[in-house]
Design a protein around this motif. Sequence first.
Motif, PDB file in Angstrom:
ATOM      1  N   UNK A 458       0.834  -1.200   0.000  1.00  0.00           N
ATOM      2  CA  UNK A 458       0.000   0.000   0.000  1.00  0.00           C
ATOM      3  C   UNK A 458       0.873   1.256   0.000  1.00  0.00           C
ATOM      4  N   UNK A 459       0.222   2.384  -0.272  1.00  0.00           N
ATOM      5  CA  UNK A 459       0.927   3.667  -0.262  1.00  0.00           C
ATOM      6  C   UNK A 459       1.449   3.990   1.133  1.00  0.00           C
ATOM      7  N   UNK A 460       0.706   3.568   2.178  1.00  0.00           N
ATOM      8  CA  UNK A 460       1.141   3.830   3.550  1.00  0.00           C
ATOM      9  C   UNK A 460       2.468   3.125   3.846  1.00  0.00           C
ATOM     10  N   UNK A 461       2.597   1.868   3.389  1.00  0.00           N
ATOM     11  CA  UNK A 461       3.858   1.156   3.595  1.00  0.00           C
ATOM     12  C   UNK A 461       4.976   1.814   2.805  1.00  0.00           C
ATOM     13  N   UNK A 462       4.686   2.217   1.586  1.00  0.00           N
ATOM     14  CA  UNK A 462       5.704   2.815   0.719  1.00  0.00           C
ATOM     15  C   UNK A 462       6.241   4.123   1.290  1.00  0.00           C
ATOM     16  N   UNK A 463       5.423   4.819   2.091  1.00  0.00           N
ATOM     17  CA  UNK A 463       5.890   6.052   2.730  1.00  0.00           C
ATOM     18  C   UNK A 463       7.114   5.778   3.596  1.00  0.00           C
TER      19      UNK A 463
END
Length: 574
Positions: A458-463
């Motif tokens: 997810x985008x949250x992990x990629x942050x």
Amino acid sequence: MPPRPVVQQGQTLRVWQRKALMEYLRGKREDFLAVATPGAGKTTFALRVALELFGDGTIDNLTVVTPTEHLKTQWAEAAARVGIDLDAGFRNSDIHAASDFHGTVVTYAQVGIAPAVHKRRTITRRTLVVLDEIHHAGDSRSWGDGVKAAFEPAVRRLMLTGTPFRSDENPIPFVQYERGTDGLQRSRADTVYGYSDALQDGVVRPVIFLAYSGETRWRTSAGDELAARLGEPMTQDLIAQAWRTALDPTGDWMQQVLRAADSRLQNLRAGGMPDAAGLVIASDQQSARAYAKVLGEITGEKAVVVLSDDVGASGRIAAFSASQDRWMVAVRMVSEGVDIPRLAVGVYATSASTPLFFAQAIGRFVRARRTGETATVFVPSVPHLLELASELEAQRNHVLGEPKTKEGFDDDELARAQREEDASGELEKRFEALSATAELDQVIFDGATFGIPAQTGTAEEEEYLGLPGLLTPDQVSALLSKRQAEQLAAAKRRGATVETAPEPPPVAPQPRTAGERRIVLRRQLNTLVAAHHHRTGLPHGKIHAELRRLCGGPPSAQATIEQLEERIATVQTL
């Protein structure tokens, strides 16, 4: 005999090395214990001591004792760079070393097998003995007795370690112990240079831990199917089985974590560390080969596999260190002594849980080459590992007589399994791993935790996977706090139940689960600690440590709701 080596022009020392050298030369003690964090430069310090003692005529021979064959080569190469020729090929059957060397490099195992050979060499020449990673002399009675018998006649003994603590009660030869008010004996070091000191001096890299939880499911030997969430409070037996299930090479958990780790590695390579490399530390040979296969499928590149008992392991490590290859996979025994400065991403895929091994493993990633480099280590969200990650800066000593408790798997049993080529023994038969999925649980840095759970991919992990690789420790803390605030704000906009602080309850409040309350309180505590850091300049880890001293209890990642509430109230009074 070759000419006596002397200190050459340009051989500069770090501040801690200069201070330790002055302490050594001033004291002129027969035994000297130097404790310095991995990556700080213990080898350089020891070789400078040897040069000084050669120069003033105190010694005419140097013997270095190491834990592994690979380290013998590293020591010989480092010594040659400062003009000391050491024979790394010496064997017990040789009896005498060749006359064109200044000394030898041997292993603890060599000394333990034939202490009389090494005692004879020590007696015949004025010898400085450097005992590298001296805690290994307590690994077995034969090793300890052999070291003591062989090197008692030495003129000087210099003990080195980055991890002086052990989980057994075998006294370490030549180490001084002092009895405390509690009646326990603790090792006493003559000079100490810890990770927090080295981090402040820019000698080592800051380490960011990404802890992954997730749902695990397995079948017991009785045929029962069990399920548990990795990281949730459970009995030690259930933690061990959930942990084992997550590390199954055929399961989704390892594949998802390895994919995330490779994404982090690519971001580091693109952001200022073009030669950054990754290391997966496995429990056994079978798992190591399986993880390498998974990495090959993810990256399209063959991962280097290093098994410590393989012929040519040292050569593969040296070749990997000098290459641009991305990944190496090794069994846990090779973690200590692997000197590859470009290692910047680690995956802790082993069930080893002792503080000694954990510190040794993390030490492979902290060697700084340039200002701003960071290291990232992926760990299972297991309470004991999270505590070790939170207390990375803590200084421990070897304690005799302290009650011991086992965490996770039985390390001794795993070691026995690891020595067998067939890893499908009794340990494997206890249960069958069925499935496991990974989820980013939290980020640990400087003793503090950041972030809220995020699904893999997810985008949250990629942050968090996309954090810049060149940051100072203060910049890491600031950026993690910013990412956490953004994540909480986004969750709030989506109508999530996670909040930065408890709000006045509505007329008909929905009950919040204990897990959600802990998340809220942990974030609130970290926010208050960050505010105190900006007011006082104290590191986050020291503030958390002071709160634990005042309030008691484990690190915040394992603290109860009541303990978190007490720390929140306390930090507001500091």
